[in-house]
Write an enzyme that holds these catalytic residues in place. Structure first.
Site, PDB file in Angstrom:
ATOM      1  N   GLY A 227       0.836  -1.119  -0.048  1.00 42.80           N
ATOM      2  CA  GLY A 227      -0.066  -0.013  -0.028  1.00 42.80           C
ATOM      3  C   GLY A 227       0.843   1.163  -0.180  1.00 42.80           C
ATOM      4  O   GLY A 227       2.285   1.147  -0.626  1.00 42.80           O
ATOM      5  N   SER A 228       0.073   2.422   0.348  1.00 43.66           N
ATOM      6  CA  SER A 228       1.026   3.657   0.571  1.00 43.66           C
ATOM      7  C   SER A 228       2.164   3.871   1.620  1.00 43.66           C
ATOM      8  O   SER A 228       2.243   3.110   2.531  1.00 43.66           O
ATOM      9  CB  SER A 228       0.026   4.759   0.615  1.00 43.66           C
ATOM     10  OG  SER A 228      -0.380   4.625   2.023  1.00 43.66           O
ATOM     11  N   ALA A 230       2.713   6.166   3.385  1.00 42.14           N
ATOM     12  CA  ALA A 230       2.239   6.750   4.669  1.00 42.14           C
ATOM     13  C   ALA A 230       1.529   5.666   5.609  1.00 42.14           C
ATOM     14  O   ALA A 230       1.962   5.590   6.775  1.00 42.14           O
ATOM     15  CB  ALA A 230       1.047   7.894   4.416  1.00 42.14           C
ATOM     16  N   THR A 231       0.695   4.597   5.093  1.00 38.98           N
ATOM     17  CA  THR A 231       0.178   3.675   5.839  1.00 38.98           C
ATOM     18  C   THR A 231       1.400   2.746   6.382  1.00 38.98           C
ATOM     19  O   THR A 231       1.399   2.275   7.481  1.00 38.98           O
ATOM     20  CB  THR A 231      -0.712   2.851   5.022  1.00 38.98           C
ATOM     21  OG1 THR A 231      -1.909   3.894   4.519  1.00 38.98           O
ATOM     22  CG2 THR A 231      -1.649   1.867   6.087  1.00 38.98           C
ATOM     23  N   GLY A 232       2.159   2.439   5.274  1.00 40.83           N
ATOM     24  CA  GLY A 232       3.283   1.635   5.739  1.00 40.83           C
ATOM     25  C   GLY A 232       4.189   2.211   6.966  1.00 40.83           C
ATOM     26  O   GLY A 232       4.554   1.234   7.835  1.00 40.83           O
ATOM     27  N   GLU A 249       5.752  -3.439   0.641  1.00 41.91           N
ATOM     28  CA  GLU A 249       5.892  -3.128  -0.713  1.00 41.91           C
ATOM     29  C   GLU A 249       5.167  -1.798  -0.951  1.00 41.91           C
ATOM     30  O   GLU A 249       3.641  -1.816  -0.722  1.00 41.91           O
ATOM     31  CB  GLU A 249       4.973  -4.220  -1.497  1.00 41.91           C
ATOM     32  CG  GLU A 249       5.768  -5.559  -1.318  1.00 41.91           C
ATOM     33  CD  GLU A 249       6.995  -5.404  -2.245  1.00 41.91           C
ATOM     34  OE1 GLU A 249       7.354  -4.696  -3.043  1.00 41.91           O
ATOM     35  OE2 GLU A 249       7.582  -6.711  -2.411  1.00 41.91           O
ATOM     36  N   CYS A 283       1.892   0.352  -8.820  1.00 42.17           N
ATOM     37  CA  CYS A 283       2.861   0.723  -8.147  1.00 42.17           C
ATOM     38  C   CYS A 283       4.143   1.169  -8.975  1.00 42.17           C
ATOM     39  O   CYS A 283       4.544   2.022  -8.960  1.00 42.17           O
ATOM     40  CB  CYS A 283       3.265  -0.137  -6.950  1.00 42.17           C
ATOM     41  SG  CYS A 283       3.394  -1.851  -7.570  1.00 42.17           S
TER      42      CYS A 283
HETATM   43  P1  NAD Z   1      -3.439   2.365   1.484  1.00 39.85           P
HETATM   44  O1  NAD Z   1      -2.170   2.578   2.289  1.00 39.85           O
HETATM   45  O2  NAD Z   1      -4.233   3.577   1.612  1.00 39.85           O
HETATM   46  O3  NAD Z   1      -3.997   1.134   2.003  1.00 39.85           O
HETATM   47  C1  NAD Z   1      -3.536   0.005   1.970  1.00 39.85           C
HETATM   48  C2  NAD Z   1      -4.227  -1.071   3.041  1.00 39.85           C
HETATM   49  O4  NAD Z   1      -3.866  -0.809   4.337  1.00 39.85           O
HETATM   50  C3  NAD Z   1      -5.815  -0.953   2.949  1.00 39.85           C
HETATM   51  O5  NAD Z   1      -6.233  -2.414   3.114  1.00 39.85           O
HETATM   52  C4  NAD Z   1      -6.133  -0.381   4.194  1.00 39.85           C
HETATM   53  O6  NAD Z   1      -7.394  -0.644   4.711  1.00 39.85           O
HETATM   54  C5  NAD Z   1      -5.145  -0.480   5.168  1.00 39.85           C
HETATM   55  N1  NAD Z   1      -4.747   0.416   6.207  1.00 39.85           N
HETATM   56  C6  NAD Z   1      -5.153   1.529   6.093  1.00 39.85           C
HETATM   57  N2  NAD Z   1      -4.687   2.275   7.288  1.00 39.85           N
HETATM   58  C7  NAD Z   1      -4.070   1.350   8.307  1.00 39.85           C
HETATM   59  C8  NAD Z   1      -3.582   1.001   9.437  1.00 39.85           C
HETATM   60  N3  NAD Z   1      -3.259   2.007  10.021  1.00 39.85           N
HETATM   61  N4  NAD Z   1      -3.279  -0.198   9.687  1.00 39.85           N
HETATM   62  C9  NAD Z   1      -3.357  -1.250   9.135  1.00 39.85           C
HETATM   63  N5  NAD Z   1      -3.903  -1.214   7.715  1.00 39.85           N
HETATM   64  C10 NAD Z   1      -4.208  -0.167   7.381  1.00 39.85           C
HETATM   65  O7  NAD Z   1      -2.843   2.175   0.057  1.00 39.85           O
HETATM   66  P2  NAD Z   1      -3.965   2.035  -1.282  1.00 39.85           P
HETATM   67  O8  NAD Z   1      -4.495   3.447  -1.555  1.00 39.85           O
HETATM   68  O9  NAD Z   1      -4.832   0.963  -1.185  1.00 39.85           O
HETATM   69  O10 NAD Z   1      -3.031   1.533  -2.426  1.00 39.85           O
HETATM   70  C11 NAD Z   1      -2.285   2.399  -3.367  1.00 39.85           C
HETATM   71  C12 NAD Z   1      -0.579   2.477  -2.809  1.00 39.85           C
HETATM   72  O11 NAD Z   1      -0.397   1.309  -2.936  1.00 39.85           O
HETATM   73  C13 NAD Z   1       0.125   3.200  -4.068  1.00 39.85           C
HETATM   74  O12 NAD Z   1       1.095   4.064  -3.344  1.00 39.85           O
HETATM   75  C14 NAD Z   1       0.873   2.325  -4.578  1.00 39.85           C
HETATM   76  O13 NAD Z   1       2.170   2.656  -5.121  1.00 39.85           O
HETATM   77  C15 NAD Z   1       1.099   1.244  -3.592  1.00 39.85           C
HETATM   78  N6  NAD Z   1       1.070  -0.095  -4.103  1.00 39.85           N
HETATM   79  C16 NAD Z   1       2.469  -0.709  -4.071  1.00 39.85           C
HETATM   80  C17 NAD Z   1       2.756  -1.939  -4.603  1.00 39.85           C
HETATM   81  C18 NAD Z   1       4.080  -2.744  -4.508  1.00 39.85           C
HETATM   82  O14 NAD Z   1       4.056  -3.824  -4.677  1.00 39.85           O
HETATM   83  N7  NAD Z   1       5.252  -2.043  -4.081  1.00 39.85           N
HETATM   84  C19 NAD Z   1       1.717  -2.584  -5.219  1.00 39.85           C
HETATM   85  C20 NAD Z   1       0.322  -1.879  -5.345  1.00 39.85           C
HETATM   86  C21 NAD Z   1       0.432  -0.758  -4.716  1.00 39.85           C
END
Ligand code: NAD
Length: 476
Positions: A227-228, A230-232, A249, A283
Site C-alpha cells: 500500500g502507500s 504513509a500507511t506503511g 511493498e 505501483c
Molecule cells: P493504502 O495505504 O491507503 O491502503 C492499503 C491497505 O492498508 C488497505 O487495506 C487499508 O485499509 C489498510 N490500512 C490503512 N490504514 C491502516 C492502518 N493504520 N493499519 C493497518 N492497515 C491499514 O494504499 P492504497 O491506496 O490501497 O494503495 C495504493 C498505494 O499502494 C500506492 O502508493 C501504490 O503505489 C502502492 N502499491 C504498492 C505496490 C508494491 O508492490 N510496491 C503494489 C500496489 C500498490
C-alpha cells in the site's frame, strides 16, 4: 443486494455493521461488506494459530499439491472473479495474451500463474559449512501466522502474492482486503478455502482500523503489507511494539528515461502501457518520463495518438480498453495535480478535462513544459497522467531520476542494450527494466528501495521472505 461474508476457520462470518461497495464506472452499489469486529479479528487470528502447526507439519509435497489445487480453483472460477474485479475495481475485462487488453481476465490469469509457480518451487537445505569437526545446515521454517494487508489496485493478484508463498511455506494467513475492493477478495478466499483445511486461510474486512487491529496483535508473526508509504510508516511503527517482522511493498514514482538513440515509434506502445496500465494505478507504472530535447516532440506525438485512440468506458462492455479510476479520492488527487500544473504554466497536450458524472472517468493525459519540483512530477500521481520532462544529458537524467525518496522501478529505453545497462546500474530502484516497464514475472524478485519499502516478493527470494532460517549445527 447481497452481503458478502468473511471466511474464518472455513466458515462464513458476517457482522452487524456493513458498508456498501460501489461500482467505479457508475457509482452504483454492488454489494455489502462486513466490518469485522475486534472479536472477529481475534477469532480469525486464533483460527490461523490453531491450524498452523498441523499445516506446517504436512509433508512439503502435500502443501505443494494443495496449492496446485488452489490454482485449479482460481482457473475454474476465473470468469466469475474477473467480473467482480471489473465491477469493483474498474479495469476492463480484457483478455489474456500479448495482443489483449491487460484487464481483469489478465489479473485472474496472473493469480493462477502466481499460484502455480510458488507451488512448484523448493527451498532446499543449504549447507553453510562442513569439515571434519562440524556440519552446519540452514533450514527454512515458516514464521507462523501471517497478516496480509492489501491495496485496491490489483486486488486479487496482490492478495495472491501475499497468500500463496506464505501458505506454501507452512504459514497460515489472515488477510484484510482494501475497503474499496473487498468483495472480489472475499469471494476468491471463500472458494480457495473450500480446498484447504479450516483456519489455514481467513479474511477480515473493513477499513484501516481493522488492519490496525491485526497489526496490533502479538499473535501475528509477520506482516505482509502492500500500500502507500504513509500507511506503511504507521504499520512499521505499530509493528515495532511486538517486534513483528514486516515486508513493505510501498508506493513508487518510477522514472522512464529515453536515451537519444531510441526510436520513438518503436518504443511508444511499451511506454504507453508502462505508464497507463490499469489507468496508471499500478505501483510500478512509469510516472515520470524523461526525454532528450532531440526526441521530445516525436515521443510526445506518438504517445498522444495512443492516448487519444484508446476507448474508455465501463469495463464490462466489450471493446473498452481503459476503465474508470477506482475511487473519488484518487480521481480528485489526479485532478488537483493536473490543475496545479496547468496553473503553473505547463502544457496539457491531451486529456486533462474529465467529464462530469457518477463514474470516475479521467481521460488519458500528457503534460509537457513541466520540470522536477512540480507536484505532478514529485508526488506519486497514481492515475492516467504522465508528465514528460526534458533532460540535458545522461548525467542530468540520472540525477533527476534519483532525486526522489522512493525507488520501486525505473526504465531505460535505447537501441543499444549495453548503453542502457550502464545507465540502469546508476539508477536507485529495486528493478530497472530495459525497453520495457513494469514487466514483472513470478520467478523474478520484486521489491523497492528507499521509501518504496523493504523485502521482496516472487521467486525463491519471495519464498524465503515468508520463512526464517534455522541453523542445525552438528558436532562431529
Ligand atoms: P493504502 O495505504 O491507503 O491502503 C492499503 C491497505 O492498508 C488497505 O487495506 C487499508 O485499509 C489498510 N490500512 C490503512 N490504514 C491502516 C492502518 N493504520 N493499519 C493497518 N492497515 C491499514 O494504499 P492504497 O491506496 O490501497 O494503495 C495504493 C498505494 O499502494 C500506492 O502508493 C501504490 O503505489 C502502492 N502499491 C504498492 C505496490 C508494491 O508492490 N510496491 C503494489 C500496489 C500498490
Amino acid at each position: 443486494m447481497n452481503t458478502y461474508a468473511n471466511t474464518v476457520n472455513g466458515k462464513p462470518v458476517v457482522s452487524d455493521k456493513t458498508f456498501e461497495s460501489l461500482n467505479p464506472a457508475n457509482g452504483e452499489p454492488i454489494g455489502r461488506v462486513p466490518v469485522s469486529t475486534h472479536q472477529q479479528v481475534k477469532d480469525a487470528i486464533a483460527a490461523a494459530r490453531a491450524a498452523q502447526p498441523a499445516w506446517a507439519a504436512r509433508p512439503d509435497a502435500e502443501r505443494k499439491a494443495l496449492m496446485m489445487k488452489v490454482a485449479g480453483v482460481i482457473k475454474a472460477n476465473a470468469d466469475y472473479l474477473a467480473e467482480w474485479v471489473t465491477r469493483e475495481q474498474g479495469k476492463p475485462l480484457g483478455g489474456i495474451g500479448p495482443d489483449q487488453v491487460p484487464g481483469s481476465r489478465f489479473e485472474l490469469w496472473g493469480c493462477e500463474v502466481w499460484t502455480q509457480v510458488p507451488a512448484s518451487l523448493d527451498l532446499p537445505v543449504d549447507l553453510a559449512f562442513e569439515d571434519e569437526t562440524r556440519r552446519d545446515e540452514v533450514h527454512r521454517r515458516p514464521f507462523g501466522v501471517i497478516a496480509a494487508i492489501a491495496p485496491w489496485n490489483w486486488p486479487l493478484l496482490i492478495a495472491i502474492w501475499q497468500i500463496v508463498p506464505s501458505l506454501r511455506a507452512g504459514n497460515t494467513v489472515v488477510i484484510k482486503p482494501s475497503e474499496y475492493t473487498s468483495i472480489g477478495t472475499l469471494e476468491m478466499v471463500r472458494l480457495i478455502a473450500e480446498v484447504l483445511p479450516p483456519g489455514v486461510l481467513n479474511t477480515v474486512s473493513g477499513a484501516g482500523e481493522v488492519g490496525a487491529l491485526l497489526v496490533d496483535d502479538a499473535r501475528i508473526d509477520k506482516i505482509m503489507f502492500t500500500g502507500s508509504g504513509a500507511t506503511g510508516a504507521k504499520i512499521a511503527a505499530q509493528a515495532a511494539k511486538h517486534l513483528t517482522p514486516t515486508t513493505m511493498e510501498l508506493g513508487g514514482n518510477d522514472a522512464a528515461i529515453v536515451l537519444p538513440d531510441a526510436d520513438p515509434k518503436a518504443i511508444a506502445m511499451g511506454l504507453f502501457w508502462g505508464a497507463f496500465i490499469n489507468m496508471g494505478q499500478t505501483c510500478a507504472c512509469a510516472k515520470r518520463l524523461y526525454v532528450p530535447d532531440s526526441l521530445h516532440d516525436a515521443v510526445v506525438a506518438e504517445l498522444k495518438v495512443l492516448c487519444e485512440t484508446m476507448p474508455m468506458g465501463d469495463g464490462m462492455n466489450a471493446g473498452t480498453v481503459m476503465g474508470p479510476m477506482q475511487n473519488r479520492m484518487q480521481f480528485d488527487k489526479v485532478s488537483r495535480l493536473v490543475e496545479r500544473a496547468r496553473a503553473d504554466g505547463a502544457n496539457v497536450v491531451c486529456g486533462g478535462a474529465p467529464a462530469k458524472g457518477p463514474g470516475h472517468f479521467y481521460p488519458l493525459t500528457l503534460v509537457t513544459g513541466i520540470d522536477d519540483g512540480a507536484p505532478l512530477v514529485d508526488e506519486e500521481q497514481f492515475g492516467p497522467v504522465l508528465p514528460v520532462i526534458r533532460y540535458r544529458d545522461v548525467d542530468d537524467a540520472v540525477a533527476r531520476a534519483n532525486r526522489l525518496d522512493v525507488g520501486l522501478g525505473a526504465s531505460v529505453w535505447s537501441a543499444d542494450v549495453e548503453r542502457a545497462r550502464a545507465v540502469a546500474a546508476r539508477l536507485q530502484a529495486g528493478t530497472v527494466w530495459i525497453n520495457q516497464h513494469g514487466m514483472i514475472h513470478p520467478m523474478v524478485p520484486f521489491g523497492g528501495t528507499k521509501g518504496s519499502g523493504w523485502g521482496v516478493e516472487f521467486g525463491v527470494d519471495g519464498l524465503k521472505a515468508v520463512t526464517q532460517p534455522q541453523v542445525i549445527s552438528i558436532r562431529r
